[in-house]
Write a protein that holds these residues in place. Sequence first.
Motif, PDB file in Angstrom:
ATOM      1  N   ASP A   9       0.806  -1.205  -0.042  1.00 28.15           N
ATOM      2  CA  ASP A   9       0.038  -0.070   0.009  1.00 28.15           C
ATOM      3  C   ASP A   9       1.074   1.248  -0.050  1.00 28.15           C
ATOM      4  O   ASP A   9       0.688   2.132   0.771  1.00 28.15           O
ATOM      5  CB  ASP A   9      -0.957  -0.155   1.303  1.00 28.15           C
ATOM      6  CG  ASP A   9      -2.050   0.830   1.000  1.00 28.15           C
ATOM      7  OD1 ASP A   9      -2.491   1.371  -0.221  1.00 28.15           O
ATOM      8  OD2 ASP A   9      -2.740   1.565   1.882  1.00 28.15           O
ATOM      9  N   ARG A  10       1.763   1.294  -0.880  1.00 26.66           N
ATOM     10  CA  ARG A  10       2.721   2.374  -1.072  1.00 26.66           C
ATOM     11  C   ARG A  10       2.657   2.906  -2.498  1.00 26.66           C
ATOM     12  O   ARG A  10       2.356   2.122  -3.327  1.00 26.66           O
ATOM     13  CB  ARG A  10       4.289   1.972  -0.454  1.00 26.66           C
ATOM     14  CG  ARG A  10       4.400   1.661   0.914  1.00 26.66           C
ATOM     15  CD  ARG A  10       5.593   1.766   1.462  1.00 26.66           C
ATOM     16  NE  ARG A  10       6.316   0.399   0.764  1.00 26.66           N
ATOM     17  CZ  ARG A  10       7.655   0.752   0.915  1.00 26.66           C
ATOM     18  NH1 ARG A  10       8.378   1.283   1.890  1.00 26.66           N
ATOM     19  NH2 ARG A  10       8.463  -0.551   0.348  1.00 26.66           N
ATOM     20  N   ILE A  11       3.275   4.017  -2.713  1.00 23.38           N
ATOM     21  CA  ILE A  11       3.573   4.455  -4.158  1.00 23.38           C
ATOM     22  C   ILE A  11       4.853   5.044  -4.320  1.00 23.38           C
ATOM     23  O   ILE A  11       5.729   5.174  -3.418  1.00 23.38           O
ATOM     24  CB  ILE A  11       2.305   5.739  -4.295  1.00 23.38           C
ATOM     25  CG1 ILE A  11       2.553   6.058  -5.393  1.00 23.38           C
ATOM     26  CG2 ILE A  11       2.924   6.868  -3.286  1.00 23.38           C
ATOM     27  CD1 ILE A  11       1.560   7.018  -5.899  1.00 23.38           C
ATOM     28  N   ALA A  12       5.334   4.802  -5.463  1.00 19.45           N
ATOM     29  CA  ALA A  12       6.849   5.098  -5.869  1.00 19.45           C
ATOM     30  C   ALA A  12       6.937   5.966  -7.023  1.00 19.45           C
ATOM     31  O   ALA A  12       6.040   6.144  -7.869  1.00 19.45           O
ATOM     32  CB  ALA A  12       7.296   3.907  -6.504  1.00 19.45           C
ATOM     33  N   PHE A  13       7.717   7.011  -6.982  1.00 20.68           N
ATOM     34  CA  PHE A  13       7.970   7.941  -7.819  1.00 20.68           C
ATOM     35  C   PHE A  13       9.302   7.859  -8.299  1.00 20.68           C
ATOM     36  O   PHE A  13      10.445   8.150  -7.492  1.00 20.68           O
ATOM     37  CB  PHE A  13       7.921   9.478  -7.272  1.00 20.68           C
ATOM     38  CG  PHE A  13       6.335   9.812  -6.987  1.00 20.68           C
ATOM     39  CD1 PHE A  13       5.488  10.323  -7.947  1.00 20.68           C
ATOM     40  CD2 PHE A  13       5.941   9.624  -5.682  1.00 20.68           C
ATOM     41  CE1 PHE A  13       4.196  10.521  -7.765  1.00 20.68           C
ATOM     42  CE2 PHE A  13       4.623   9.974  -5.154  1.00 20.68           C
ATOM     43  CZ  PHE A  13       3.763  10.396  -6.353  1.00 20.68           C
ATOM     44  N   ALA A  14       9.700   7.423  -9.591  1.00 22.93           N
ATOM     45  CA  ALA A  14      11.024   7.234 -10.217  1.00 22.93           C
ATOM     46  C   ALA A  14      11.679   8.311 -11.064  1.00 22.93           C
ATOM     47  O   ALA A  14      10.727   8.460 -12.114  1.00 22.93           O
ATOM     48  CB  ALA A  14      11.124   5.772 -10.695  1.00 22.93           C
ATOM     49  N   VAL A  15      12.751   8.890 -10.597  1.00 25.34           N
ATOM     50  CA  VAL A  15      13.336   9.947 -11.560  1.00 25.34           C
ATOM     51  C   VAL A  15      14.476   9.337 -12.373  1.00 25.34           C
ATOM     52  O   VAL A  15      15.436   8.926 -11.693  1.00 25.34           O
ATOM     53  CB  VAL A  15      13.489  11.248 -10.743  1.00 25.34           C
ATOM     54  CG1 VAL A  15      14.365  12.105 -11.632  1.00 25.34           C
ATOM     55  CG2 VAL A  15      12.646  11.833 -10.015  1.00 25.34           C
ATOM     56  N   ILE A  16      14.213   9.045 -13.583  1.00 24.68           N
ATOM     57  CA  ILE A  16      15.192   8.352 -14.435  1.00 24.68           C
ATOM     58  C   ILE A  16      16.040   9.266 -15.350  1.00 24.68           C
ATOM     59  O   ILE A  16      15.090   9.964 -16.240  1.00 24.68           O
ATOM     60  CB  ILE A  16      14.673   7.140 -15.046  1.00 24.68           C
ATOM     61  CG1 ILE A  16      13.575   6.314 -14.179  1.00 24.68           C
ATOM     62  CG2 ILE A  16      15.368   6.258 -15.832  1.00 24.68           C
ATOM     63  CD1 ILE A  16      12.728   5.561 -15.066  1.00 24.68           C
ATOM     64  N   ASP A  17      17.061   9.082 -15.229  1.00 23.19           N
ATOM     65  CA  ASP A  17      17.871  10.112 -16.275  1.00 23.19           C
ATOM     66  C   ASP A  17      18.951   9.377 -17.063  1.00 23.19           C
ATOM     67  O   ASP A  17      19.398   8.346 -16.606  1.00 23.19           O
ATOM     68  CB  ASP A  17      18.732  11.499 -15.566  1.00 23.19           C
ATOM     69  CG  ASP A  17      19.783  10.896 -14.530  1.00 23.19           C
ATOM     70  OD1 ASP A  17      20.737  10.297 -14.960  1.00 23.19           O
ATOM     71  OD2 ASP A  17      19.237  11.106 -13.401  1.00 23.19           O
ATOM     72  N   SER A  18      19.490   9.806 -18.079  1.00 21.23           N
ATOM     73  CA  SER A  18      20.532   9.226 -18.960  1.00 21.23           C
ATOM     74  C   SER A  18      22.049  10.102 -18.803  1.00 21.23           C
ATOM     75  O   SER A  18      22.609  10.195 -19.734  1.00 21.23           O
ATOM     76  CB  SER A  18      20.143   9.061 -20.454  1.00 21.23           C
ATOM     77  OG  SER A  18      19.639  10.558 -20.791  1.00 21.23           O
ATOM     78  N   GLY A  19      22.029  10.726 -17.458  1.00 24.48           N
ATOM     79  CA  GLY A  19      23.293  11.553 -17.316  1.00 24.48           C
ATOM     80  C   GLY A  19      24.451  10.672 -17.032  1.00 24.48           C
ATOM     81  O   GLY A  19      24.779   9.669 -17.636  1.00 24.48           O
ATOM     82  N   ILE A  20      25.305  11.446 -16.246  1.00 24.31           N
ATOM     83  CA  ILE A  20      26.711  10.855 -16.040  1.00 24.31           C
ATOM     84  C   ILE A  20      26.888   9.754 -15.098  1.00 24.31           C
ATOM     85  O   ILE A  20      27.694   8.942 -15.295  1.00 24.31           O
ATOM     86  CB  ILE A  20      27.684  11.925 -15.674  1.00 24.31           C
ATOM     87  CG1 ILE A  20      26.937  12.730 -13.921  1.00 24.31           C
ATOM     88  CG2 ILE A  20      27.657  13.309 -16.399  1.00 24.31           C
ATOM     89  CD1 ILE A  20      28.075  13.509 -13.313  1.00 24.31           C
ATOM     90  N   GLY A  21      25.660   9.442 -14.173  1.00 22.96           N
ATOM     91  CA  GLY A  21      25.779   8.528 -13.465  1.00 22.96           C
ATOM     92  C   GLY A  21      26.590   8.771 -12.000  1.00 22.96           C
ATOM     93  O   GLY A  21      27.398   9.592 -12.116  1.00 22.96           O
TER      94      GLY A  21
END
Length: 935
Positions: free
Chosen positions: A511-523
């Motif tokens: 019963d949780r929610i996830a917000f994922a921020v995905i980038d293609s940057g330098i890591g």
Amino acid sequence: MTRFEQKTSPLLHVSIGLCILAVVIADRLTPVGLAIFVTYMVPLALSFYTWRPTLPFFVALLAAILMFVDLYLDQDMTGLGVARRLIGAATLFTVATIGSQFIRTRLGVRREVWLQEGQTRISERIVGDHRLEELGDKVLGFMATYLDAKVGAIFIEDDGVFRRCATYAAAPESVPERFALGEGLLGQAAKDGRPLVVNDVPDGYLKLGSGLGNSNPRHLLVVPISLEGRVNCVVEIGFFNKVRNSDFELFERVDESVATAVQSVKYRTRLQELLEETQRQSEEVQAQSEELRVSNEELEEQGRALRETQSRLELQQTELEQTNTQLEEQALHLERQRNDLLDAKQTLEVQAREVEQASRYKSDFLANMSHELRTPLNSSLILAKLLAENRAGNLTAEQVKYATTIESAGNDLLSLINDVLDLSKIESGHMEINPEPVSVERLLGGLRDTFEPVAGQKGIVLNMEIAPETPATLETDPQRLEQVLKNLLSNALKFTGQGGVTLRARRAPGDRIAFAVIDSGIGIPAEKQAIIFDPFFQADGTTARKYGGTGLGLSISRNLMRLLGGEIQLESEPGHGSIFTLVLPVKYEGQAAAEEQQSAPVPAPLPEQTVTNPALVPLGQVPDDRGTITKGGRVILTVEDDQPFTRIIYDLAHEMNFQCLIATSAEEGLMLARQHLPSAIVLDVGLPDNSGLAVLERLKSDSRTRHIPVHVISASDFTKTAMAMGAVGYMLKPVKREQLMDTLHKLETRFTQTMRRVLVVEDDTVQIEAMRDLLGSRDVEAVCAQTAAECLELLGSTTFDCMVLDLSLPDSSGFSLLEKLSTEDAYSFPPVIVYTGRVLSADEEQRLRRYSKSIIIKGAKSPERLLDEVTLFLHQVVSDLPPEKQRMLEKSSNRDAALEGRRILIAEDDVRNVFALTSLLEGRGVTLEIARNGL
């Protein structure tokens, strides 16, 4: 084969008539005599080839009549002439009888051939392996064609109910899907087991359908078809012609064949189902056998493993006996080490307390420095903005560049101050969490609007995705959640040179929610992923020089997520980008103390102030317009001790055609407000002699000034308290010039508004009329709604200044209505006053506090409180109200919301003190108990 009742060819009838005519002519022209009846045999013989058994009698009768007519015309009425005609007539009738019998024999043969052919052809049609629908179509199609019927339907028995199997040329709506025994004409025919005929069929029965329209047949034939005394099929056929006996006989002959075919199809269908069930069970048995075989093999393998384990355990037991001796020796050594560790632990605890105390001092210092840091920066940013705009045009390009640099550096400094203060608030426990319903779609839409221009400038694709199973709303602090997401998105765009950045929302387990921020940057390298969440740390020392930043964002984000009951997860690989995932509960569950604090009634505790002697604060030391104030003019009162900022407001007020009064202390502000009654007030909280919130409370408790709209601008965040006390807006310093202009425009709209609208949501008509009389006046329109649906319709089309809500509505609860208004943008959401007769539990009151700080329980004194709250929200001038309403407000002003309904015990033996205290508290809406002694 056509039906056996063939119509006779018209040519044959004409031939018979011509023959009769020829005989009559010959009889008149020639003296044939007795032999005339022989010539009449020709048309009589021709009538044998017709299909009407009565036609030979008709021809014989006509011939006899013609012979006697001819005798009469010849005037040969002798006995011999009459006798000859009688003999001829008798002969003709005798032959006619033979001909009629001949025609009947032909008809019988034809009927039998027709019935046998029909029986044979339908048997050929139904032979073979058919489904019920195919069998019904074949039977119905053949019978309709063979019997020259125009429309029909067939029903097959299924568990005592007859279901429609097929139709022929029937309009779909005229044929029932099913019927039971005895139900309607069809059911009665099935129950009786005999055919039924309906002639002159009225409207509403079986209809013939075509592309041009529908039509009713004139005659209906309902035939039950049975096998071994049980009806298993009913056929309904409609005719335009009358039903013939041969139709019944044909159905009687094919009854057994059709019933047997239907029963056979049922048996085959059932057999197929049983076969499939048997095959399925066989497959299950095979699967179970395979599982048993695998289980047996596993048990054998486990047996071998157990035997090997037993051997190893025996070996280990021997080794353990040897180890025990060594452990006893080491135990003595560990005992000595434990004593040393206890001594070291005590030393560390003392040092930890010292470090904790130092950290607390540091955090308290930074948290209390908010006002001192923001106030001078506020003026610097606004003045730098004015210089950069170069409105007078007297600055060089280089000077404008310097001013822009100052403004940019000030904004960077403001960002650093905000980060440091946020971190210190979290560490010192001063950070407040205010949970409320948050729309996921609206949250992501706002973030898209904020960061899409930045992504567009860098040529990066910004995506916002919501998984299908994601909850539509969650309960959390929207400001803190948005702060964390903005920080992660800002970092993702900063460290991504090409490719894209995606924010994806989805449901998480538990019963949780996830917000994922995905980038293609330098890591981020694996060895650096742990330290980037520490304050002032970055993945690489060169990062700050190349990309900027202080290294506080991720640390603040992690701590904010912990306060929200969630966590931040990181997945990253250098050169391939990073994924920061926020996981938090769908419903915020804070500590009980925090919840109690959120549900506590206003006013909230006032902020600590540096109190000085008011006599030492010079009055009117900042130039303003108090000497040129015109009666009825547009006047803004600014209560602010920061002189550069007051000058900015003064100049801006003049630009917008306002006169401006400036007060640098709380007492001076109250004096000017009562003396000049300005159109609006801009108020700071941090004043040198008293809190701005105290000024706000005194303004709203004075009938002369309570109508004046007040907008608070301060470096400290007391938004909820100020709004609950009657402020129209709240802004945190530093503010931009555009924000100040927008604030003055809103204040202008407030005090120039002539008609105010109040929405009363109440289902009791008596209460509606009472509240309309109580709240309505010449400048206030009270609009009433008796249901939640009416309320939503009004809020969707009209803007209201205030809403009075009863929680008990016929079509919805007040709680549901408030939650819907807070989550959907289609409706306006004015300030809410809850006016209810029900006793609220602690949980219900906490839920209401999210949407309304004014909760009034209906009772004897409730109208005064309701009028007081509504006039406060509408900023009505008390002196403009009718006298009886002014008296009600006077009574209400003597009552205190914090003390309303409380019981107070006064333990005092001095009569003078008891009198003074009771005189002070009796008008505040409290119940007093007096104790003269400690017993």
